[in-house]
Each structure stands twice: as structure tokens, then as C-alpha cells.
Design an enzyme around this catalytic site. Sequence first.
Site, PDB file in Angstrom:
ATOM      1  N   ASN A 148       0.830  -1.207   0.000  1.00 61.06           N
ATOM      2  CA  ASN A 148       0.000   0.000   0.000  1.00 61.06           C
ATOM      3  C   ASN A 148       0.863   1.255   0.000  1.00 61.06           C
ATOM      4  O   ASN A 148       0.400   2.329  -0.328  1.00 61.06           O
ATOM      5  CB  ASN A 148      -0.934   0.006   1.217  1.00 61.06           C
ATOM      6  CG  ASN A 148      -0.175  -0.060   2.517  1.00 61.06           C
ATOM      7  OD1 ASN A 148       0.694  -0.917   2.697  1.00 61.06           O
ATOM      8  ND2 ASN A 148      -0.476   0.833   3.429  1.00 61.06           N
ATOM      9  N   GLN A 178      -4.679  -4.160  -1.851  1.00 62.23           N
ATOM     10  CA  GLN A 178      -4.286  -3.254  -2.938  1.00 62.23           C
ATOM     11  C   GLN A 178      -4.134  -3.982  -4.277  1.00 62.23           C
ATOM     12  O   GLN A 178      -3.767  -3.373  -5.285  1.00 62.23           O
ATOM     13  CB  GLN A 178      -2.970  -2.545  -2.598  1.00 62.23           C
ATOM     14  CG  GLN A 178      -3.010  -1.683  -1.348  1.00 62.23           C
ATOM     15  CD  GLN A 178      -3.837  -0.418  -1.513  1.00 62.23           C
ATOM     16  OE1 GLN A 178      -4.235  -0.036  -2.627  1.00 62.23           O
ATOM     17  NE2 GLN A 178      -4.144   0.247  -0.405  1.00 62.23           N
ATOM     18  N   SER A 198     -10.962  -5.995   0.600  1.00 61.40           N
ATOM     19  CA  SER A 198     -11.722  -4.874   1.156  1.00 61.40           C
ATOM     20  C   SER A 198     -12.499  -4.186   0.039  1.00 61.40           C
ATOM     21  O   SER A 198     -12.020  -4.094  -1.085  1.00 61.40           O
ATOM     22  CB  SER A 198     -10.744  -3.891   1.797  1.00 61.40           C
ATOM     23  OG  SER A 198     -11.410  -2.691   2.088  1.00 61.40           O
ATOM     24  N   ALA A 199     -13.685  -3.690   0.358  1.00 63.13           N
ATOM     25  CA  ALA A 199     -14.540  -3.094  -0.680  1.00 63.13           C
ATOM     26  C   ALA A 199     -14.196  -1.643  -0.999  1.00 63.13           C
ATOM     27  O   ALA A 199     -14.257  -1.224  -2.146  1.00 63.13           O
ATOM     28  CB  ALA A 199     -16.010  -3.183  -0.258  1.00 63.13           C
ATOM     29  N   HIS A 200     -13.811  -0.868   0.031  1.00 58.55           N
ATOM     30  CA  HIS A 200     -13.715   0.577  -0.224  1.00 58.55           C
ATOM     31  C   HIS A 200     -12.473   0.984  -1.016  1.00 58.55           C
ATOM     32  O   HIS A 200     -12.340   2.140  -1.403  1.00 58.55           O
ATOM     33  CB  HIS A 200     -13.831   1.373   1.082  1.00 58.55           C
ATOM     34  CG  HIS A 200     -12.621   1.356   1.939  1.00 58.55           C
ATOM     35  ND1 HIS A 200     -11.775   2.431   2.032  1.00 58.55           N
ATOM     36  CD2 HIS A 200     -12.118   0.406   2.754  1.00 58.55           C
ATOM     37  CE1 HIS A 200     -10.795   2.135   2.878  1.00 58.55           C
ATOM     38  NE2 HIS A 200     -10.986   0.926   3.328  1.00 58.55           N
ATOM     39  N   THR A 236     -25.369  -9.270  12.839  1.00 58.00           N
ATOM     40  CA  THR A 236     -26.273  -9.170  11.693  1.00 58.00           C
ATOM     41  C   THR A 236     -25.498  -8.730  10.458  1.00 58.00           C
ATOM     42  O   THR A 236     -24.703  -7.799  10.521  1.00 58.00           O
ATOM     43  CB  THR A 236     -27.407  -8.174  11.998  1.00 58.00           C
ATOM     44  OG1 THR A 236     -28.115  -8.661  13.125  1.00 58.00           O
ATOM     45  CG2 THR A 236     -28.366  -8.039  10.821  1.00 58.00           C
ATOM     46  N   CYS A 321       5.455  14.551   8.822  1.00 55.89           N
ATOM     47  CA  CYS A 321       6.544  15.515   8.958  1.00 55.89           C
ATOM     48  C   CYS A 321       6.837  15.786  10.421  1.00 55.89           C
ATOM     49  O   CYS A 321       7.948  16.043  10.825  1.00 55.89           O
ATOM     50  CB  CYS A 321       6.150  16.799   8.250  1.00 55.89           C
ATOM     51  SG  CYS A 321       6.619  18.321   9.023  1.00 55.89           S
TER      52      CYS A 321
END
Lengths: 381, 387
Positions: A148, A178, A198-200, A236, A321
Site C-alpha cells: 500500500n 491493494q 476490502s470493498a472501499h 447481523t 513531517c
Amino acid sequence: MERIVYLDNAATTKPFDEVCKIFCDCQTNFYNPSALYDVAVSTKKKIESARTHIAELLGGENGRIVFTSGATEADNMALNIVKFREGKDLVVSVGEHPAIYEKAKQMERTGVKVLYIPLDSNGRVDINALDNIITKNTLLVSVMMVSNETGAINDIKSITKKAKQINPNILVHVDGVQAVGKIKIDLMDLGVDLFTISAHKIHGPKGIGALWVKDKINIVPTIYGGGQENGYRSGTENVAGILAFDYALTKVVKDLKENLKKVENQRNVLLNQLNLHGISYKLNSSDSPYILSLSIPGLRGEVLVHSLEKYKIYLSTGSACSSKKPDNRTMIAIGRTPEEIKGTIRISFSAYEEYDMQEVGTTIAKEILLLQKKIKGIKNE
Amino acid sequence: MNKVIIVRYSEIHLKGKNRNFFEGLLKDNIKLAIKKYNAKVERIPGRYMVYDFEESNLQRIVSELAKVAGIFSYSVATEVNSNYDDIKDEAICQMIECSGTFKVDVNRGDKKFPLNSMELARALGGDILKKNKSLKVDVVNPETKLFVDVRENQKTYIFSKIIYGMGGMPVESSGRGLLLLSGGIDSPVAGYMMAKRGVKLYAVHFHSFPYTSELAREKVEDLARKLVPYNAGNLTVFMVNMAKYQEAIKASCNDSYTITLLRRGMFRIAEKLAGQYKLDMIITGENLGQVASQTIESMSVVENVLISDRPVLRPLVAFDKADIITLSKKIDTYDLSIKPYEDCCTVFLPDSPITKPRLDHVEEEENKFNYHDLLDEAFAQVEVVKF
């Protein structure tokens, strides 16, 4: 530039319109899939069909999908599968996402022996090092498919083959967050045992991910309750999330080849602009065109991120930083100096957004040059 | 049977002719602190009474009062009608779970009450002993004291526990001050110390966006919110961007003077703000010798820029770091302060800041750039945030 230029797709992506529509539909069709009446049963059927379909899209017909709240939960679940005992160990790469790395650190604190695979200068897992690290006592090895941070791609097939040669009983887990929808994935061919998605990150919704588990491997539940997900993960079901996940994955897998070309083009045009403006940098990997990680001397990544806000250009850093000691273990592992780590930026693309990359590249390049000058402090005298 | 809170003040009794002013101020501050609970606050001789609130909010009010400067102690009391049976029942109720030695302490404001103080104390003591065999009377050195206050309004207040407040003086009784609020551990503690001594705080925060992040600003906002309850319910923060001023120092001056020059700029702006908002003093979290900018030479060279006669107060100057940390944990700012976002980004930090700057050298460096204009520009763009 009025429009938002979103170049942080490795962090998250904009959901497809259809994903939002599925979400809305599920608020009308809201039934609990565990209920007995017809509308609920039909919801249950949709979930089960998504489950099978997602496994197929990944070439994982020899396993099952367990839906989770996201990749972090799936990664944690994968490491929880193995019952570690005296003399047995866990192997992870030093470049893993915190969802694996911090979980491994936590296990280490409880007495589990954890061994770390180094990265080579290209940011990939050093396959040669496996000979000395994986032994008959290794229970599980976890390696990410695409970094990533740098976009480096690990040769999962060779890693799995080598690991299983040394120890046929070893379980191989891969964090594919990724990689999914960006490179071809055939789980059966790769030979892995556990795979996180992962979906997002693929224009799906947040709050839904999954662990693919090869047949005959038992998962240890970490959440107990109503026995959903075959008892492996109670709670659920996130119906909207699951159905939208299936939609998004189907689309990105279908568009994979075409997307790759688009993204390669975006990346090359942008990089070319930086070259034209004479920006010097170290390229941290040239494996995945989706992630462009650059270490730029005399720059502070975080400062660039903030300066680009005024142009509505959004990208990411390699290291904060403000941290006095750069602690980015991936960058340290591939041999970057503290100065280079501070000056690291990550630009990550999506094929579903099109920008004038020439213009964007010019804006970024000019801002880099300006900041380098200010940070260095060109003396008047 | 209502619950009331009896509040006692510290030090105000030392005041002579100004006593009325101090008492009024503290009453207002108590009201502000517990504003959202719609409680009434009444001044009664020598103390205050907080009453008429939802009993479910009792613990919330109690914890807010702990942050009101000028309160010495307070007690949650039960109000009963002034007749012996009601008083006795409540007294027994409060003492039923106690053991060891005790004493009943009666204050009879209502001289019409049929029993005098001694008689009432004796009668209650006897009735309590009948119900709780594990108690013993000790009037000299009791483990528990049960206070019974028979007042002229035909009400009696009964309590046994005393909660100690933060002490100090009511906020704004000692003027108004401008706190230099960084994101660090020290400055919020310095603010707390001065508020405790009766100073109404205003704060100024210097950032250098885009060299510092939005997260650093959020951290300072969170710190400001933590100070609000100690500052009579509000705090005004001035946000000042020093980025251009810092860029100019970097471009024009000797690196080792960066911090000295930055701090001189901050003090100049602070003084202007103090003038504009009529603030009486400048407050910093400086601590002698802690870092290069906090040597006596640095402090003196920085303070030298002030032209008015406003004092710079440094309540932590002689503290050890460990003591400051203890206080920051007490006021719950420590965990925020240690978040790794800096106020002035490390990007402009010199490798070796000067520890003993000389005024003539500093002025020589400062004259290498147009600091006046840059500071005016920063001042003109001050953002005022109210908490």
C-alpha cells in the site's frame, strides 16, 4: 482548478454510483437475513449468492468467503487461526500493513515467536531470505500482494511454493487489499490458504471486507453471538455492504485490463511532467502503476500535501513531517534515509476518474520546486 | 427531601472592603460552570447554596464544581424540614453504613428551634447509636463528622462528606491575561495555574500552515476546550499564521537564531493582541533551562521586544518537568499534548539553536529582513475562535 483532483485512491476510493444506489435500495429492503419470512429469506439468498460470486471472481472456488467489517478484521482473523504453542512461530514481512504488523507485534507480546522477512531494494519481499526464516516450526506466513505504500508487487505464487516446499503444513495468508481489481488474482493457482479483501479500495462502500478461507481450514471466531457467517463471525450481516461489494468487485474485475492501461497513462503523464520540471526523486517501486511513491530530497511530504490543498489536489505522504524520527519501517527496509523518508509522497490513481494529468503534474511540480526553495531558505546575502 | 450543594470559598474571607466583589464574582462563575443544569445558586452568609436541580445531574454538577477556581470545598447535603423526627431519620440514614468513631456537629441558625445545638447533637447522637451498634462517639477526634445545619428558613441541611475544590481565586478577580498556547505539555498547565489564581484567560496560538497540519490545530482546539471549565465557561483563542515570517527568517538569517527570532515575533504579536483586547499580562509555559529558548538569556532577549509595561508571567518557571506532567494529567491535557503534531513544524528547526543569544547579535539578524511588515500581515490575518 475548480474540480477536486483526488489522487489518494490507495487510502480509499469514491464509491460507484450504483454502489450508492444499492445502499439506498437496502434501506427499503431492510429485512434481517436471519428472519424466517419470505422477504428476509430472499435477502439471505442474495447474500449467499454474493458470497459465492466473490469467491469465483477471485478464482477461489475451493474456499469460502467470510464477511467482516473490513480488511483489518479479516487480517486479524487470519492470524488468529493458528494456535501458537511453544516452539512454533509466525512469519510476516516487515512491509506489511499495520493490520498485520501490529497484530503480529501484539502476539509477540503474548509470547508468540514472530520472524520478519526483509524487503529487497525494490520493496518486494526478499524471497531468498525465506530459506533462513521459514522452518518446520513455522505455522503461518503472511505477506501482502501489493504494498500500500510503494506499490511493490510480491510474487505470491513463488513465495507460497517455496514456503510449502520447506514446510508442507504451513498456512499462507495474503493481504490482497491493494491487489484486488488491479492485478489478476487466481487464488487456486496462487496456492494460498487465506486471502484478505476490502470493498472501499475498489469503489465499494466502507465497513465491509472479507477473508477468503480455503476449504478444510477452520477459523477461530473472535466475535461470538448469533452464529452468522457459519458461526465464524457473528453479527447481523451488512447486507448493503455485501451486495455493493459484489457489484464493485464484479465491475473492477471486468474492467481490469482496460483500467490498467488508463492508469499507466495517468501515471506516465504525471511522472513525465515532474521530469520536465527537473524534479529529482527516487522512485520507490515501479511495479504497480496504481501507486506512485516518490522520495524527493529537500521536501517535506506533509507540507506538500497541505500546499496542494489550495488547488484541491489531494495526495498522501510516506511519513508524517511532525514525527521527529521517521519511523516508516517499509521505507527504512528498502534503504531510504530519514531525509528521503520525510520527503516521500504517495500518489495513487483510479481508472474511473479522469483528469488533465499534464496540468495536474505541472501544478504539483511547481509547488514542489517552490517548497524546496522555501525549506532550504535561499539566503539573500 | 431535596439534595443541595453547600459551597465554601477559599481566601475570599481575607478580603476586606472588596469582599462583596469577590463573592459576587464567584457566584457568577459557579452559575456559568453549571449553566446547562438550570440549578439555582444563592449566596448565604459565608457560603453558597446550589439547589433546584435534577437529582440525576448531581454527579455532573459535583465534577464541574471541582474546576471552579475560588472554591475551597463543597458538600452534598440533604434538605429536610426543621423538625426533630425528619432530622433524626436523615441523620440515621447517612450514618447507617458507617463504623468507627463519630461526632454530630450542629449549627443552629434558627434560634427558634426547640433544642439548642448541644441538646440536638446529643439527642441525634443517641438515636444514631441505637440504630448502628458499630459506631462510637468521639467528640475530640472523630473519624466521621455529621454536620447538621438548622437554618432560619425552617430547613435543615445534613451532610457528612466534604469534597475539596481547586482553591485559588475566582476567575477574573486578578485581571485578564493572554496565554501563549502551543500544543505542548507546559502551556495548558501554565494557563490552568493562572486561572486558578483568578486570571481570566485568553489564548494565542501560533501555527505555520502549510508547514503544520490541520491536525495540530485541532489538537490546540481540544486543549482549549479542556481549559474552558477552568476559565469561567469560555475561552477566546487567537490563531496566528507565522509561516511567511518563518520563511523570511529561513531565507535571511543565521539558522541558529531561528527560534529566538520566531519567539520575538510571537511576543510582538502577543503584545499587540493584549493591547487590542485590553489584557493585563502575557502568560507563557516557559520553564527555566528546559530547552534552548528557555535559558535566562533567551527569555530576556525575547522579552526585550515588549514596549508596554505588561508583565510576562511564567508560572512554571521553577517547576520540574515531572511536576508539570503530573499537573497536566490532573487537568486531563497530557494525553492531548503528547499527540505528535507540532505547533511550529520541525522543518524550520535549526540543528543547533543558540542558547545564550546576545541582544546586539539578535537585532543584527532581525534587521536582515522586514519583520515589521510580515508581523503586521500576520496580525491582520488573526483568526478569532471562541470556545
